[in-house]
Each structure stands twice: as structure tokens, then as C-alpha cells.
Design an enzyme around this catalytic site. Structure first.
Site, PDB file in Angstrom:
ATOM      1  N   LYS A 223       3.179  -8.331  -8.528  1.00 41.64           N
ATOM      2  CA  LYS A 223       3.873  -7.450  -7.582  1.00 41.64           C
ATOM      3  C   LYS A 223       5.252  -7.038  -8.087  1.00 41.64           C
ATOM      4  O   LYS A 223       5.823  -7.652  -8.983  1.00 41.64           O
ATOM      5  CB  LYS A 223       3.901  -8.097  -6.194  1.00 41.64           C
ATOM      6  CG  LYS A 223       2.515  -7.996  -5.549  1.00 41.64           C
ATOM      7  CD  LYS A 223       2.435  -8.458  -4.123  1.00 41.64           C
ATOM      8  CE  LYS A 223       1.001  -8.219  -3.597  1.00 41.64           C
ATOM      9  NZ  LYS A 223       0.754  -8.860  -2.313  1.00 41.64           N
ATOM     10  N   ARG A 263      -4.011 -15.657  -4.579  1.00 41.68           N
ATOM     11  CA  ARG A 263      -4.802 -14.436  -4.832  1.00 41.68           C
ATOM     12  C   ARG A 263      -4.220 -13.777  -6.078  1.00 41.68           C
ATOM     13  O   ARG A 263      -3.091 -13.297  -6.052  1.00 41.68           O
ATOM     14  CB  ARG A 263      -4.679 -13.521  -3.612  1.00 41.68           C
ATOM     15  CG  ARG A 263      -5.458 -12.221  -3.691  1.00 41.68           C
ATOM     16  CD  ARG A 263      -5.221 -11.390  -2.431  1.00 41.68           C
ATOM     17  NE  ARG A 263      -5.922 -10.119  -2.510  1.00 41.68           N
ATOM     18  CZ  ARG A 263      -5.474  -9.054  -3.171  1.00 41.68           C
ATOM     19  NH1 ARG A 263      -4.320  -9.102  -3.819  1.00 41.68           N
ATOM     20  NH2 ARG A 263      -6.177  -7.942  -3.195  1.00 41.68           N
TER      21      ARG A 263
HETATM   22  N1  PMM Z   1      -2.011  -7.948  -1.449  1.00 38.65           N
HETATM   23  C1  PMM Z   1      -2.672  -6.824  -1.740  1.00 38.65           C
HETATM   24  C2  PMM Z   1      -3.948  -6.575  -1.207  1.00 38.65           C
HETATM   25  N2  PMM Z   1      -4.533  -7.464  -0.379  1.00 38.65           N
HETATM   26  N3  PMM Z   1      -4.473  -9.518   0.763  1.00 38.65           N
HETATM   27  C3  PMM Z   1      -3.818 -10.628   1.086  1.00 38.65           C
HETATM   28  N4  PMM Z   1      -4.381 -11.522   1.926  1.00 38.65           N
HETATM   29  N5  PMM Z   1      -2.581 -10.920   0.589  1.00 38.65           N
HETATM   30  C4  PMM Z   1      -1.926 -10.077  -0.251  1.00 38.65           C
HETATM   31  O1  PMM Z   1      -0.791 -10.373  -0.644  1.00 38.65           O
HETATM   32  C5  PMM Z   1      -2.587  -8.864  -0.602  1.00 38.65           C
HETATM   33  C6  PMM Z   1      -3.876  -8.616  -0.073  1.00 38.65           C
HETATM   34  C7  PMM Z   1      -2.042  -5.812  -2.646  1.00 38.65           C
HETATM   35  O2  PMM Z   1      -2.071  -6.210  -3.971  1.00 38.65           O
HETATM   36  P1  PMM Z   1      -3.195  -5.725  -5.047  1.00 38.65           P
HETATM   37  O3  PMM Z   1      -3.140  -4.233  -5.128  1.00 38.65           O
HETATM   38  O4  PMM Z   1      -2.826  -6.405  -6.293  1.00 38.65           O
HETATM   39  O5  PMM Z   1      -4.537  -6.137  -4.552  1.00 38.65           O
END
Ligand code: PMM
Length: 285
Positions: A223, A263
Site C-alpha cells: 500500500k 492479506r
Molecule cells: N485492501 C484492498 C482490498 N480488499 N480487504 C480487506 N479485508 N482488507 C484490506 O486491507 C483490503 C481488502 C485493497 O488492496 P489491493 O488492491 O491490494 O487488493
């Protein structure tokens, strides 16, 4: 380590932080944008993450990149469903990253094991009642508004305490809608309605979230706040791939703190970090 109810039993049996691999089936996601849009490539990538030790593969069809607009229900379903079906057929534990009850239902009907709603039920009024009707874990993230407006929603008095209080309120609403509290996983929503600097106190003061006595998922991988931390002398943000070591450092920190799951994009790196933490003995750290 405590797990939410409803998790597949082979995962509930594990006494370590779990790794959720990120699989964005979107042409414009901020971190792997476009790379895995093609269905067959997305399926291969999901399999590769499972081979690298992902406990869960989190499939999302809608970009949540700051400033992004929403896509239609049909587009979202067309992106995620074939990928969910294929990975479930391979016995991979899948979570569906969606703010729409209809998408969650279609994917759970195809075998998705977890619902991950970045709005924690706030974006779609049908989400909480739907999740109440199934026996699956629900990842409830701190959320103040959609990606196209969240940059304007960053007023806090004490960001770590305010985020915990707002999550607690969201949890109450979920329970009120009939979702068993012990099926809920909380997530402070790093990067969502927070300035880059506001993410740090939430991480530094992570014990505040423990007061809710619920399993915690952290999504920090690649991020912007890490890109900013690692910016060069001219102020250019570190590129996505160059944020992996910092991501892994945070996975170590979260595992030491007893997080339920991280994640991440680079599954193997975080699995390795968690192995090291387990070998050292999390409780004596
Ligand atoms: N961040 C993203 C998408 N989905 N879901 C959860 N539970 N927590 C997060 O921090 C989160 C998420 C956005 O990041 P990405 O584009 O790398 O998926």
C-alpha cells in the site's frame, strides 16, 4: 490464536497466523492492475499462491484503488465467478472480496468459504442479512465511504481509538442483523479513509483492537503508505515490487502480535516470516 467459527476445519486446527493471498481480477487494481484480468491467468495465479502456502485466496473483481468508480454487478460477477469455481474445484479455500450481497451469494453458492466485505456491510443493505443466513466467517473492515470519496473522509480525533470505536459500532450492527459475533473477523482497513500517515498509529497501537476480542486481519501489502515510507530523496514513491520487504516486515510484526491473518500479494515471503515467528515462539517475543 483464535479463529472465527465456520472456518474450514483444517484451517481452524492451525495455531499460527494465516496467509490470505490477494487475487484481484480487475483491469485497474492499484497493485497488480491488469495482470490477472484474464480468467485463466487469474486461476493460475490463485493456484500458484496456494502452492506457495496461501491458506486462503481472496478473490476480488472490483478495484478499491483510491478514487476508483464502481463497476456493474454483471461485470463483477463475470470477473470473479469462473475464478471462484476453478479454485474451489481444486480444494483451495476461497474468500470473496465484495461489497455486494448478490456477488457474495453467487460465490458462496459456488463454494467460497469466507465473505470479505471492505465496507463491513455498509455499502449494500442486503449484505448483513445475507451473511446472517449462512454459516461462514465474515471479514468486516473499517469503512467510511466508497473509494471515490474516501480521501475526504479522514477526520479523526485519535485515529487508532476512533477506528476501533467505529469497527465496534459496525460489529454491533452486524450482530443486530443476526450474524453470530464469533463468526466475525475485524480489519482496520489500512489505506481506506486514512491519510498515509494515519495508518501508522493504527498499526503501532494495534493492541487497542484486541479490546474487541475478535480475530484481526491486516491488509497492508504494497500500500501507498509503504511506498511513501520508502520514497527516494526526490520524493518519488517506491514502486510496487519494491514494497515487498516492508510488507513482509509488517507480516512479522502482525504475527508476533497474534493476528488472525495477513492479506498479502507475496504469499511465500509472509509464510516464511510467520514460520520464523512460530519457531522463535510467538508468546515469548
Ligand atoms: N485492501 C484492498 C482490498 N480488499 N480487504 C480487506 N479485508 N482488507 C484490506 O486491507 C483490503 C481488502 C485493497 O488492496 P489491493 O488492491 O491490494 O487488493
Amino acid at each position: 490464536m483464535f479463529h472465527p467459527q465456520g472456518l474450514p476445519s483444517h484451517l481452524s486446527a492451525l495455531d499460527r497466523t494465516l496467509v490470505m493471498g490477494v487475487l484481484n481480477v480487475t483491469p485497474d487494481s492499484f497493485s497488480d492492475g491488469g495482470l490477472f484480468h484474464d480468467t485463466s491467468i487469474a486461476i493460475e495465479h490463485g493456484r500458484a499462491m496456494a502452492n506457495h502456502g496461501a491458506d486462503i485466496v481472496d478473490i476480488g473483481g472490483e478495484s478499491t484503488r483510491p478514487g476508483s468508480d464502481r463497476i456493474s454487478l454483471d461485470e463483477e460477477l463475470a470477473r470473479v465467478l469462473p475464478v471462484v469455481e476453478a479454485l474451489v474445484a481444486d480444494d483451495i479455500v476461497v474468500s470473496i472480496d465484495t461489497m455486494r450481497a448478490e456477488v457474495a451469494k453467487a460465490c458462496v453458492d459456488c463454494g467460497a468459504a469466507i465473505v470479505n466485505d471492505i465496507s463491513g456491510g455498509k455499502a449494500d443493505p442486503a449484505m448483513l442479512p445475507y451473511v446472517a443466513s449462512i454459516e461462514k466467517p465474515f471479514v468486516l473492515m473499517h469503512w467510511r465511504g466508497h473509494s471515490n470519496v474516501m480521501a475526504q473522509l479522514t477526520e479523526y480525533d485519535d485515529v487508532a481509538r476512533d477506528v476501533a470505536a467505529e469497527i465496534s459500532e459496525q460489529v454491533s450492527q452486524a450482530v443486530h442483523a443476526g450474524i453470530a459475533r464469533d463468526r466475525i473477523v475485524i480489519d482496520p482497513g489500512i489505506g481506506f479513509a486514512k491519510t498515509t500517515q494515519q495508518n501508522w498509529p493504527i498499526i503501532q497501537e494495534l493492541e487497542i483492537l484486541d479490546e474487541l476480542e475478535l480475530p484481526v486481519l491486516w491488509g497492508v501489502s504494497r500500500k501507498k503508505f509503504l511506498g511513501e515510507l520508502l520514497a527516494n530523496d526526490s520524493g518519488e514513491l517506491r514502486d510496487m515490487a519494491g514494497r515487498e520487504a516492508a510488507t513482509t516486515a509488517l507480516s512479522t510484526y502482525f504475527a508476533l502480535a497474534g493476528a488472525w491473518a495477513v492479506r498479502v500479494h507475496d504469499v511465500r515471503a509472509s509464510r516464511d516470516a510467520i514460520e520464523v515467528v512460530e519457531r522463535l515462539g510467538r508468546h515469548h517475543a
